[in-house]
Design an enzyme around this catalytic site. Sequence first.
Site, PDB file in Angstrom:
ATOM      1  N   VAL A  93      34.317  43.003  51.594  1.00 46.52           N
ATOM      2  CA  VAL A  93      34.013  41.589  51.351  1.00 46.52           C
ATOM      3  C   VAL A  93      34.212  41.241  49.878  1.00 46.52           C
ATOM      4  CG1 VAL A  93      32.386  41.497  53.276  1.00 46.52           C
ATOM      5  CG2 VAL A  93      31.548  42.052  50.995  1.00 46.52           C
ATOM      6  N   ASN A  94      34.199  39.965  49.602  1.00 40.48           N
ATOM      7  CA  ASN A  94      34.425  39.493  48.232  1.00 40.48           C
ATOM      8  C   ASN A  94      33.239  39.820  47.319  1.00 40.48           C
ATOM      9  OD1 ASN A  94      33.739  37.703  50.372  1.00 40.48           O
ATOM     10  ND2 ASN A  94      33.500  36.043  48.923  1.00 40.48           N
ATOM     11  N   THR A  97      32.309  36.937  40.464  1.00 39.12           N
ATOM     12  CA  THR A  97      31.347  36.898  39.368  1.00 39.12           C
ATOM     13  C   THR A  97      30.201  35.965  39.740  1.00 39.12           C
ATOM     14  OG1 THR A  97      33.190  37.209  37.860  1.00 39.12           O
ATOM     15  CG2 THR A  97      31.139  36.430  36.882  1.00 39.12           C
ATOM     16  N   SER A 134      35.212  47.343  48.895  1.00 37.39           N
ATOM     17  CA  SER A 134      35.128  46.323  47.844  1.00 37.39           C
ATOM     18  C   SER A 134      34.968  47.001  46.493  1.00 37.39           C
ATOM     19  CB  SER A 134      33.892  45.437  48.058  1.00 37.39           C
ATOM     20  OG  SER A 134      33.971  44.725  49.260  1.00 37.39           O
ATOM     21  N   THR A 135      35.367  46.300  45.433  1.00 39.45           N
ATOM     22  CA  THR A 135      35.145  46.812  44.077  1.00 39.45           C
ATOM     23  C   THR A 135      33.707  46.504  43.683  1.00 39.45           C
ATOM     24  OG1 THR A 135      37.440  46.389  43.564  1.00 39.45           O
ATOM     25  CG2 THR A 135      35.937  46.636  41.692  1.00 39.45           C
ATOM     26  N   LEU A 226      36.687  50.204  38.349  1.00 45.47           N
ATOM     27  CA  LEU A 226      36.529  49.214  37.277  1.00 45.47           C
ATOM     28  C   LEU A 226      37.363  49.616  36.062  1.00 45.47           C
ATOM     29  CD1 LEU A 226      32.717  48.294  37.151  1.00 45.47           C
ATOM     30  CD2 LEU A 226      34.590  47.052  38.225  1.00 45.47           C
ATOM     31  N   CYS A 281      40.835  39.750  40.472  1.00 40.38           N
ATOM     32  CA  CYS A 281      40.021  40.910  40.090  1.00 40.38           C
ATOM     33  C   CYS A 281      39.934  41.260  38.604  1.00 40.38           C
ATOM     34  CB  CYS A 281      40.479  42.117  40.878  1.00 40.38           C
ATOM     35  SG  CYS A 281      40.167  41.892  42.641  1.00 40.38           S
ATOM     36  N   LYS A 284      37.142  39.326  36.740  1.00 44.81           N
ATOM     37  CA  LYS A 284      35.786  39.594  37.255  1.00 44.81           C
ATOM     38  C   LYS A 284      35.391  41.048  37.024  1.00 44.81           C
ATOM     39  CE  LYS A 284      36.307  40.785  42.164  1.00 44.81           C
ATOM     40  NZ  LYS A 284      36.055  42.217  42.115  1.00 44.81           N
ATOM     41  N   ARG A 351      44.248  32.679  43.039  1.00 46.07           N
ATOM     42  CA  ARG A 351      42.970  32.888  42.361  1.00 46.07           C
ATOM     43  C   ARG A 351      43.195  33.294  40.905  1.00 46.07           C
ATOM     44  NH1 ARG A 351      40.037  36.716  46.719  1.00 46.07           N
ATOM     45  NH2 ARG A 351      42.158  37.509  46.851  1.00 46.07           N
TER      46      ARG A 351
HETATM   47  P1  NAD Z   1      38.806  37.968  50.112  1.00 48.91           P
HETATM   48  O1  NAD Z   1      37.957  36.881  49.590  1.00 48.91           O
HETATM   49  O2  NAD Z   1      40.248  37.710  50.382  1.00 48.91           O
HETATM   50  O3  NAD Z   1      38.186  38.496  51.505  1.00 48.91           O
HETATM   51  C1  NAD Z   1      36.841  38.775  51.685  1.00 48.91           C
HETATM   52  C2  NAD Z   1      36.446  38.330  53.098  1.00 48.91           C
HETATM   53  O4  NAD Z   1      35.117  38.790  53.367  1.00 48.91           O
HETATM   54  C3  NAD Z   1      36.414  36.809  53.292  1.00 48.91           C
HETATM   55  O5  NAD Z   1      37.304  36.440  54.331  1.00 48.91           O
HETATM   56  C4  NAD Z   1      34.946  36.504  53.661  1.00 48.91           C
HETATM   57  O6  NAD Z   1      34.802  35.471  54.606  1.00 48.91           O
HETATM   58  C5  NAD Z   1      34.506  37.831  54.217  1.00 48.91           C
HETATM   59  N1  NAD Z   1      33.041  38.023  54.206  1.00 48.91           N
HETATM   60  C6  NAD Z   1      32.182  37.833  53.194  1.00 48.91           C
HETATM   61  N2  NAD Z   1      30.931  38.157  53.544  1.00 48.91           N
HETATM   62  C7  NAD Z   1      30.977  38.546  54.840  1.00 48.91           C
HETATM   63  C8  NAD Z   1      30.018  39.013  55.764  1.00 48.91           C
HETATM   64  N3  NAD Z   1      28.736  39.156  55.430  1.00 48.91           N
HETATM   65  N4  NAD Z   1      30.431  39.328  57.007  1.00 48.91           N
HETATM   66  C9  NAD Z   1      31.727  39.207  57.367  1.00 48.91           C
HETATM   67  N5  NAD Z   1      32.691  38.783  56.527  1.00 48.91           N
HETATM   68  C10 NAD Z   1      32.330  38.462  55.270  1.00 48.91           C
HETATM   69  O7  NAD Z   1      38.619  39.184  49.116  1.00 48.91           O
HETATM   70  P2  NAD Z   1      39.668  40.365  48.819  1.00 48.91           P
HETATM   71  O8  NAD Z   1      40.699  39.909  47.861  1.00 48.91           O
HETATM   72  O9  NAD Z   1      40.085  40.982  50.104  1.00 48.91           O
HETATM   73  O10 NAD Z   1      38.731  41.379  48.010  1.00 48.91           O
HETATM   74  C11 NAD Z   1      37.727  42.109  48.662  1.00 48.91           C
HETATM   75  C12 NAD Z   1      37.216  43.172  47.716  1.00 48.91           C
HETATM   76  O11 NAD Z   1      38.278  44.079  47.394  1.00 48.91           O
HETATM   77  C13 NAD Z   1      36.700  42.649  46.377  1.00 48.91           C
HETATM   78  O12 NAD Z   1      35.616  43.431  45.978  1.00 48.91           O
HETATM   79  C14 NAD Z   1      37.861  42.888  45.441  1.00 48.91           C
HETATM   80  O13 NAD Z   1      37.430  43.093  44.110  1.00 48.91           O
HETATM   81  C15 NAD Z   1      38.463  44.167  45.988  1.00 48.91           C
HETATM   82  N6  NAD Z   1      39.903  44.341  45.730  1.00 48.91           N
HETATM   83  C16 NAD Z   1      40.754  43.301  45.863  1.00 48.91           C
HETATM   84  C17 NAD Z   1      42.128  43.503  45.680  1.00 48.91           C
HETATM   85  C18 NAD Z   1      43.107  42.378  45.824  1.00 48.91           C
HETATM   86  O14 NAD Z   1      44.267  42.584  45.506  1.00 48.91           O
HETATM   87  N7  NAD Z   1      42.733  41.216  46.286  1.00 48.91           N
HETATM   88  C19 NAD Z   1      42.602  44.785  45.391  1.00 48.91           C
HETATM   89  C20 NAD Z   1      41.695  45.828  45.280  1.00 48.91           C
HETATM   90  C21 NAD Z   1      40.343  45.598  45.459  1.00 48.91           C
HETATM   91  C1  UGA Z   2      45.535  44.461  40.259  1.00 49.67           C
HETATM   92  C2  UGA Z   2      45.818  45.958  40.091  1.00 49.67           C
HETATM   93  O1  UGA Z   2      47.191  46.126  39.724  1.00 49.67           O
HETATM   94  C3  UGA Z   2      45.538  46.704  41.376  1.00 49.67           C
HETATM   95  O2  UGA Z   2      45.712  48.111  41.168  1.00 49.67           O
HETATM   96  C4  UGA Z   2      44.089  46.435  41.806  1.00 49.67           C
HETATM   97  O3  UGA Z   2      43.826  47.071  43.034  1.00 49.67           O
HETATM   98  C5  UGA Z   2      43.887  44.946  41.956  1.00 49.67           C
HETATM   99  O4  UGA Z   2      44.199  44.287  40.695  1.00 49.67           O
HETATM  100  C6  UGA Z   2      42.483  44.566  42.277  1.00 49.67           C
HETATM  101  O5  UGA Z   2      41.571  45.326  42.063  1.00 49.67           O
HETATM  102  O6  UGA Z   2      42.361  43.449  42.744  1.00 49.67           O
HETATM  103  P1  UGA Z   2      46.824  42.384  41.305  1.00 49.67           P
HETATM  104  O7  UGA Z   2      45.827  41.591  40.531  1.00 49.67           O
HETATM  105  O8  UGA Z   2      47.029  42.088  42.728  1.00 49.67           O
HETATM  106  O9  UGA Z   2      46.437  43.946  41.225  1.00 49.67           O
HETATM  107  O10 UGA Z   2      48.259  42.263  40.606  1.00 49.67           O
HETATM  108  P2  UGA Z   2      48.902  42.906  39.289  1.00 49.67           P
HETATM  109  O11 UGA Z   2      50.271  43.310  39.604  1.00 49.67           O
HETATM  110  O12 UGA Z   2      48.038  43.936  38.692  1.00 49.67           O
HETATM  111  O13 UGA Z   2      48.973  41.663  38.321  1.00 49.67           O
HETATM  112  C7  UGA Z   2      47.823  41.096  37.722  1.00 49.67           C
HETATM  113  C8  UGA Z   2      48.232  40.044  36.723  1.00 49.67           C
HETATM  114  O14 UGA Z   2      48.800  40.655  35.563  1.00 49.67           O
HETATM  115  C9  UGA Z   2      49.293  39.070  37.257  1.00 49.67           C
HETATM  116  O15 UGA Z   2      48.982  37.769  36.824  1.00 49.67           O
HETATM  117  C10 UGA Z   2      50.571  39.573  36.626  1.00 49.67           C
HETATM  118  O16 UGA Z   2      51.548  38.576  36.490  1.00 49.67           O
HETATM  119  C11 UGA Z   2      50.056  40.068  35.290  1.00 49.67           C
HETATM  120  N1  UGA Z   2      50.940  41.092  34.687  1.00 49.67           N
HETATM  121  C12 UGA Z   2      51.076  42.307  35.269  1.00 49.67           C
HETATM  122  C13 UGA Z   2      51.605  40.799  33.507  1.00 49.67           C
HETATM  123  O17 UGA Z   2      51.468  39.682  32.952  1.00 49.67           O
HETATM  124  N2  UGA Z   2      52.399  41.757  32.945  1.00 49.67           N
HETATM  125  C14 UGA Z   2      52.577  42.976  33.506  1.00 49.67           C
HETATM  126  O18 UGA Z   2      53.321  43.809  32.934  1.00 49.67           O
HETATM  127  C15 UGA Z   2      51.891  43.257  34.706  1.00 49.67           C
END
Ligand code: NAD
Ligand code: UGA
Length: 468
Positions: A93-94, A97, A134-135, A226, A281, A284, A351
């Site tokens: 889940v999300n 911050t 989740s992170t 992190l 991410c 946050k 985002r």
């Molecule tokens: P997201 O907002 O796209 O998805 C989260 C989902 O969880 C939402 O659809 C929400 O409705 C659902 N949710 C929340 N509370 C709930 C509950 N109690 N029961 C059921 N569903 C519920 O978020 P995301 O981008 O998938 O990120 C999820 C986690 O993974 C975060 O901690 C983020 O930091 C981490 N993360 C994200 C990325 C990325 O690239 N987006 C990469 C690595 C790690």
């Molecule tokens: C990042 C990390 O790369 C993933 O490993 C991690 O799992 C994820 O965050 C997360 O925890 O959510 P993401 O944010 O999806 O992934 O995309 P990135 O490719 O890392 O880019 C992040 C931002 O940095 C973008 O706005 C991108 O344009 C920028 N960026 C990236 C630059 O400006 N220069 C670069 O050389 C690389």
Amino acid sequence: MMREINNICCIGAGYVGGPTMAVIAKHCENIQVNVVDIDEERINKWNDPDTSKIPIYEPGLREIIELTRGKNLHFSTDLKKHISKADMIFISVNTPTKTRGRGAGKASDLKWVEASARQISEFAKGNTIIVEKSTLPVKTAETIKEILNSQKSIDFENNFKSFEVLSNPEFLAEGTAINDLENPDRVLIGGENDNAINLLVEIYLNWVEKEKIITTNLWSSELSKLTANAFLAQRVSSINSISALCESTGADINEVSKAIGMDKRIGNLFLKAGPGFGGSCFKKDILNLVYICEHYGLKEVSNYWEQVLKINEWQQKRIIQKVLEKLFGTITGKKLAILGFSFKANTNDTRESPAIKICEELLIEGAKLNIFDPKVTYSQIKSCIDSNIIQTDNYNEFMCFSKAETIQKAVEGVDGIIAITDWEDFSKINWEELSKLVRKPCWIFDTRSIINKIEAEKNNFNIWQLGS
Ligand code: NAD
Ligand code: UGA
């Protein structure tokens, strides 16, 4: 004897839950994978018979959904049913911050994680492995364990209930999520119980080499996630800070990146200067790291990481300043085209996109914006921009163009074109054609070094490229 995992439930059908479970389902045909979410609209989109309507645009994802959905991958809003059937539950889940209360603006808001833990605690049966996907702040597993064990220890079938908590952070990046999941640099699993760890290792072994799966204690795993994001973001801020110095000295940021990146100790990835990092991410997670450091009294460490965020904000302000400067100090009533609104190429995610802040500031200055993005819809863009800014001034208006409407429409009569996202198509723009549509003199502001400068100049555009 080690028991088997036959049924997985993932709470959260977002950017991580959806693609991650799709890849697990693809490689583990014998496991039933149920992705659950409270957001009914999102679940309906995942279940849409037309797979072009799934809620996340991610190259390669649609094909896997077509292969697995309805077979061993299912999307549902029925949390109770799928939690109670699961041998292993991923929390995905999300964790944004916090916006209020103690730690507001820095600490991660764990209310959705807590809610998930409470639902698991109530509905799970027998022995269940809980996986933090989740992170999360370091030490969150402690909280989760406490909540899980707060309910009565007998499930509704009169069996003893017990839980093991593992940390298995996700390192995928959007736009390359499927490739990152299929070929991860490493899979990290933190935990205290060898049996539970091995069961998760077994799942990944279906497609990931053994050497790439590393196991640690819970806290190292949580903190590594992190730290990885902080290091990646720090590289972007480092190169962006040098981009400003390049502009002042005549050095070229792309040449500097190449030169330093060839040093194996530095490495050539994440050295691309741009409008600052976006995405859900980096900001946050660094804020969270800063908060944790402050909590432990490590002020110097928190100051160090906070600077990474300050440079990121400064980079965006610098770009806005440059636009104003080149367009004779005012953009009131002028039309500008924005190329790209997603935070990076190959995703529809907006985002924390640098485009948001840049567009808002340009609107405040009185510009009219034509925003073009091949994957982001008008309503999504509108929801990102502060509604007060759109409504308070007659000059403040914007239009959005999607792939269907073409870049040509977006540049009609503009004084400036600002490339913010690194969509590959922008490198192939026909500048001869566009030069007939804009108002001269017209400036191109290329924040990603994606525009063909020679072609643009040949067709009488003025061009500013970040870092040169
Ligand atoms: P997201 O907002 O796209 O998805 C989260 C989902 O969880 C939402 O659809 C929400 O409705 C659902 N949710 C929340 N509370 C709930 C509950 N109690 N029961 C059921 N569903 C519920 O978020 P995301 O981008 O998938 O990120 C999820 C986690 O993974 C975060 O901690 C983020 O930091 C981490 N993360 C994200 C990325 C990325 O690239 N987006 C990469 C690595 C790690
Ligand atoms: C990042 C990390 O790369 C993933 O490993 C991690 O799992 C994820 O965050 C997360 O925890 O959510 P993401 O944010 O999806 O992934 O995309 P990135 O490719 O890392 O880019 C992040 C931002 O940095 C973008 O706005 C991108 O344009 C920028 N960026 C990236 C630059 O400006 N220069 C670069 O050389 C690389």
